[in-house]
Design an enzyme around this catalytic site. Structure first.
Site, PDB file in Angstrom:
ATOM      1  N   LYS A 211       0.826  -1.173  -0.050  1.00 20.25           N
ATOM      2  CA  LYS A 211       0.136   0.057  -0.012  1.00 20.25           C
ATOM      3  C   LYS A 211       0.985   1.238  -0.036  1.00 20.25           C
ATOM      4  O   LYS A 211       0.604   2.196  -0.748  1.00 20.25           O
ATOM      5  CB  LYS A 211      -0.983  -0.046   1.338  1.00 20.25           C
ATOM      6  CG  LYS A 211      -1.874   1.182   1.459  1.00 20.25           C
ATOM      7  CD  LYS A 211      -2.789   0.956   2.415  1.00 20.25           C
ATOM      8  CE  LYS A 211      -3.496   2.336   2.642  1.00 20.25           C
ATOM      9  NZ  LYS A 211      -4.349   2.375   3.913  1.00 20.25           N
ATOM     10  N   GLU A 217      10.338  -4.807   4.705  1.00 17.77           N
ATOM     11  CA  GLU A 217      10.435  -6.151   4.135  1.00 17.77           C
ATOM     12  C   GLU A 217      10.175  -6.315   2.683  1.00 17.77           C
ATOM     13  O   GLU A 217      10.864  -6.908   1.868  1.00 17.77           O
ATOM     14  CB  GLU A 217       9.341  -6.906   4.892  1.00 17.77           C
ATOM     15  CG  GLU A 217       9.476  -7.176   6.259  1.00 17.77           C
ATOM     16  CD  GLU A 217       8.933  -6.072   7.314  1.00 17.77           C
ATOM     17  OE1 GLU A 217       8.648  -4.949   6.799  1.00 17.77           O
ATOM     18  OE2 GLU A 217       8.996  -6.323   8.456  1.00 17.77           O
ATOM     19  N   GLY A 272      -4.864  -1.747   4.999  1.00 16.10           N
ATOM     20  CA  GLY A 272      -3.984  -2.926   4.508  1.00 16.10           C
ATOM     21  C   GLY A 272      -4.616  -4.213   4.833  1.00 16.10           C
ATOM     22  O   GLY A 272      -4.886  -5.118   3.972  1.00 16.10           O
ATOM     23  N   ARG A 273      -5.335  -4.506   6.050  1.00 13.72           N
ATOM     24  CA  ARG A 273      -5.944  -5.903   6.368  1.00 13.72           C
ATOM     25  C   ARG A 273      -7.157  -5.935   5.717  1.00 13.72           C
ATOM     26  O   ARG A 273      -7.831  -6.962   5.674  1.00 13.72           O
ATOM     27  CB  ARG A 273      -5.799  -5.850   7.754  1.00 13.72           C
ATOM     28  CG  ARG A 273      -6.460  -4.841   8.678  1.00 13.72           C
ATOM     29  CD  ARG A 273      -5.946  -5.068  10.210  1.00 13.72           C
ATOM     30  NE  ARG A 273      -6.765  -3.987  10.911  1.00 13.72           N
ATOM     31  CZ  ARG A 273      -5.947  -2.767  10.736  1.00 13.72           C
ATOM     32  NH1 ARG A 273      -4.990  -2.737  10.284  1.00 13.72           N
ATOM     33  NH2 ARG A 273      -6.623  -1.610  11.762  1.00 13.72           N
ATOM     34  N   GLU A 358      -5.041  -6.746  14.719  1.00 10.20           N
ATOM     35  CA  GLU A 358      -4.508  -5.469  14.248  1.00 10.20           C
ATOM     36  C   GLU A 358      -5.683  -4.407  14.246  1.00 10.20           C
ATOM     37  O   GLU A 358      -5.354  -3.355  14.480  1.00 10.20           O
ATOM     38  CB  GLU A 358      -3.805  -5.463  12.844  1.00 10.20           C
ATOM     39  CG  GLU A 358      -2.769  -4.259  12.608  1.00 10.20           C
ATOM     40  CD  GLU A 358      -2.067  -4.310  11.343  1.00 10.20           C
ATOM     41  OE1 GLU A 358      -0.861  -4.632  11.426  1.00 10.20           O
ATOM     42  OE2 GLU A 358      -2.632  -4.202  10.253  1.00 10.20           O
ATOM     43  N   HIS A 389      -5.648 -33.745  17.152  1.00  2.20           N
ATOM     44  CA  HIS A 389      -4.468 -34.616  17.571  1.00  2.20           C
ATOM     45  C   HIS A 389      -3.416 -33.678  18.140  1.00  2.20           C
ATOM     46  O   HIS A 389      -2.179 -34.227  18.232  1.00  2.20           O
ATOM     47  CB  HIS A 389      -3.962 -35.644  16.285  1.00  2.20           C
ATOM     48  CG  HIS A 389      -5.037 -36.351  15.895  1.00  2.20           C
ATOM     49  ND1 HIS A 389      -5.247 -37.533  16.443  1.00  2.20           N
ATOM     50  CD2 HIS A 389      -6.068 -36.171  14.994  1.00  2.20           C
ATOM     51  CE1 HIS A 389      -6.551 -38.206  15.936  1.00  2.20           C
ATOM     52  NE2 HIS A 389      -6.724 -37.445  14.938  1.00  2.20           N
ATOM     53  N   LYS A 509       9.028  -0.771  14.319  1.00  2.00           N
ATOM     54  CA  LYS A 509       9.684  -0.427  13.059  1.00  2.00           C
ATOM     55  C   LYS A 509      10.638   0.780  13.160  1.00  2.00           C
ATOM     56  O   LYS A 509      11.796   0.787  12.458  1.00  2.00           O
ATOM     57  CB  LYS A 509       8.480  -0.003  12.173  1.00  2.00           C
ATOM     58  CG  LYS A 509       7.485  -0.761  11.566  1.00  2.00           C
ATOM     59  CD  LYS A 509       6.531  -0.154  10.345  1.00  2.00           C
ATOM     60  CE  LYS A 509       5.342  -0.994  10.257  1.00  2.00           C
ATOM     61  NZ  LYS A 509       4.192  -0.352   9.417  1.00  2.00           N
TER      62      LYS A 509
HETATM   63  O1  F6P Z   1       3.039  -2.972   9.635  1.00  2.00           O
HETATM   64  C1  F6P Z   1       1.702  -3.239   9.471  1.00  2.00           C
HETATM   65  C2  F6P Z   1       1.113  -2.819   8.166  1.00  2.00           C
HETATM   66  O2  F6P Z   1       0.993  -1.408   8.152  1.00  2.00           O
HETATM   67  C3  F6P Z   1      -0.086  -3.452   8.027  1.00  2.00           C
HETATM   68  O3  F6P Z   1      -1.305  -2.737   8.498  1.00  2.00           O
HETATM   69  C4  F6P Z   1       0.065  -3.659   6.737  1.00  2.00           C
HETATM   70  O4  F6P Z   1      -1.032  -4.513   5.972  1.00  2.00           O
HETATM   71  C5  F6P Z   1       1.397  -3.885   6.274  1.00  2.00           C
HETATM   72  O5  F6P Z   1       2.083  -3.433   7.444  1.00  2.00           O
HETATM   73  C6  F6P Z   1       1.971  -4.060   4.859  1.00  2.00           C
HETATM   74  O6  F6P Z   1       1.936  -2.606   4.641  1.00  2.00           O
HETATM   75  P1  F6P Z   1       2.190  -2.119   3.063  1.00  2.00           P
HETATM   76  O7  F6P Z   1       1.229  -2.670   2.387  1.00  2.00           O
HETATM   77  O8  F6P Z   1       2.177  -0.578   2.946  1.00  2.00           O
HETATM   78  O9  F6P Z   1       3.444  -2.513   2.654  1.00  2.00           O
END
Ligand code: F6P
Length: 546
Positions: A211, A217, A272-273, A358, A389, A509
């Site tokens: 987003k 990452e 995002g979620r 979240e 199990h 972060k």
């Molecule tokens: O760290 C949490 C977050 O901001 C989530 O809410 C989001 O889904 C995820 O990181 C990834 O964010 P982006 O889509 O901006 O890379």
């Protein structure tokens, strides 16, 4: 905005009525409740949009539900819901609308925010996604060396990963089996290495999904992917054929080197979620095709309409959310298990973890004060029967009360001999065992030696919901996603917390950004750290460098 923050939870009259009701009900067992009401197993159920929802095995009566609904009303749920659908900025701390419901709105629906109908833009992107998906699926879109794309790697994390990977797994049955799908999320290089080691760069497409297009990452993995691709293809021009982006940040996409013609956009009113049905679903659409993808959206939309227009008492996601609240508040339940009896839903619990925790893992109300009650429980789960199990021992005989959502289907997508009846008999048996257990008398009647009796008694009285659905389709997956989304919304309304920001992920972060240069320099770690963190930094560097 019509919503106003209500009185503190425990001061609401309906809460107090519920409290008294709970005191009367707390000692009544499910065995007693079923004995007292022969129709309970059919009356405490709801059928909506083809989904049968049995909540009779909950420690509730019809009066409990009435009171919970009253509480939802006093909590302003209906106003907040109207504000969401009306495009008001209900994400108060980020001053944003919350309109994932617009992602699945039909073309002719009008959903506006800030005086602007967002639905045409949604369909414009869906159409572009559809054309692109068709090109990839048909082999018409070729890579830099002219070969068709056969592997699609989604690079993203959190909402830009969990939805796509969950949906791919859930809908594998409907996917094009000639295409390979991989999902890289972790900044741990192992994730990228393992997911790409057997792929052919000439036939691999990367979808960089973020987003913000700033997430550490994802950006790290995206750069590694570019190096991996160009090392084999040897030409910057290859990026245009092997990389597309899904983002709200066109500037950062083009700074990365992806032509914005190859970018699929979305909007800051999609959290995002809540984004798996935005362009973030591009990998899903390529996997299952635009028609199946439209079914996914249609399923969510049907539940959106149900949530928006059904009275709270018969509103499925509202009941789900209120039941979660009931156990959290009155029974001290700290977790909620979601146990799908369908192997394809293996990543559904992981997906729900971000959606629920979240959203509602917060201790400050919308009024800016600290809560004096518990909010979101820990969501977790595994597909049945594997969990039986493993951790079911604790659900049956442990000291924690764990409400369970069982998700069962009438048809298997892979009918093989008796497998499906065996699977389904297990889900029904588990709900029954949890609710009614086994008394000492029953154990003795089986001839069990007296000293073993206490170990073999099941107290029962452990609550569960059972969803019984015809079969897992894209439409049904869309329904399940929307059901849990609106359940989360309901919970947030009752707790008066903002479900749509996530400030709690920021501090870690920020600190990581401070630690990175320290791991990469020889100097003494910053004085600002504590002695533990400083020593960990020193030891890591020493171990890494020897
Ligand atoms: O760290 C949490 C977050 O901001 C989530 O809410 C989001 O889904 C995820 O990181 C990834 O964010 P982006 O889509 O901006 O890379």
């Amino acid at each position: 905005m019509t919503y106003t923050v209500p009185a503190p939870l425990r001061q609401r009259p309906a809460f107090q009525a519920l409290q008294q009701h709970f005191e009367r009900l707390r000692e009544t067992t499910l065995t007693e409740m079923f004995a007292a009401d022969a129709a309970r197993g059919t009356s405490l159920t709801l059928e909506a949009e083809g989904i049968y929802f049995d909540y009779s095995k909950h420690r509730v009566t019809a009066e409990t539900i009435d009171l919970l609904v009253e509480l939802a009303e006093e909590s302003g749920l209906a106003d907040l819901r109207a504000d969401m659908f009306g495009g008001e900025h209900i994400n108060i701390t980020e001053d944003r609308a919350v309109l994932h419901v617009a992602l699945r709105a039909p073309r002719d629906q009008v959903i506006s925010t800030d005086g602007h109908d967002v639905v045409p833009g949604v369909h414009e992107v869906l159409d572009r996604m559809g054309a692109f998906a068709d090109q990839i699926r048909s082999g018409q879109w070729t890579g830099h060396t002219g070969k068709p794309i056969r592997a699609i790697v989604n690079i993203g994390i959190g909402g830009s990963d969990l939805g796509p990977v969950m949906a791919y797994e859930a809908l594998r049955h409907y996917s094009d089996r000639d295409l390979t799908f991989r999902f890289v999320s972790n900044v741990d290089g192992t994730d990228f290495a393992e997911k790409t080691h057997d792929l052919d760069p000439e036939q691999t497409l990367f979808i960089v999904s973020s987003k913000t297009f700033t997430t550490l990452e994802t950006m790290t993995n995206a750069h590694t992917a570019r190096d991996w691709s160009l090392a084999a293809l040897g030409d910057e021009a290859a990026v245009a054929k092997h990389f597309v982006a899904v983002s709200t940040n066109a500037e950062a996409v083009s700074a990365f080197g992806i032509d914005t013609a190859n970018m699929f956009g979305f909007w800051n009113w999609v959290g995002g979620r809540y984004s798996m049905e935005s362009a973030i679903g591009l990998s899903t659409m390529i996997a299952i095709g635009p028609e199946n993808y439209a079914q996914l959206l249609a399923g969510s939309h049907a539940v959106d309409e149900h949530f928006r227009s059904t009275p709270l008492r018969e509103n499925l996601p509202v009941l789900m959310g209120l039941l979660t609240f009931w156990y959290s508040e009155f029974f001290g339940a700290q977790t909620q298990a979601v146990l799908p009896y369908d192997q394809y839903l293996l990543r559904f619990p992981a997906y729900l973890q971000q959606l629920t925790m979240e959203s509602n893992g917060k201790y400050v109300t919308l009024g800016g004060v600290k809560v004096d009650y518990s909010t979101c429980p820990v969501y977790w789960g595994e597909p049945g029967t594997n969990g039986q199990h493993s951790f079911y021992q604790l659900i049956h005989q442990g000291t924690l009360l764990i409400p369970v959502d069982f998700i069962a289907f009438a048809h298997s997508l892979n009918p093989l001999g008796d497998h499906h009846d065996y699977l389904t008999s297990n889900v029904f048996a588990q709900g029954e065992a949890l609710a009614f257990g086994k008394t000492a008398e029953q154990v003795r009647a089986e001839g069990v030696a007296e000293e073993l009796v206490p170990f073999k008694v099941f107290e029962g009285n452990r609550p569960s919901s059972t969803f019984l659905i015809e079969k897992l389709t894209p439409y049904v997956l869309g329904q399940l996603v929307a059901l849990y989304e609106h359940s989360v919304f309901t919970q947030g309304a009752v707790w008066s917390i903002g479900s749509f920001d996530q400030w709690g992920v920021e501090l870690g972060k920020q600190l990581a950004q401070r630690v990175i240069p320290e791991l990469q320099s020889d100097g003494e770690p910053e004085l600002g750290h504590d002695s533990s963190t400083n020593e960990l930094i020193r030891r890591y560097r020493a171990a890494r460098d020897t």
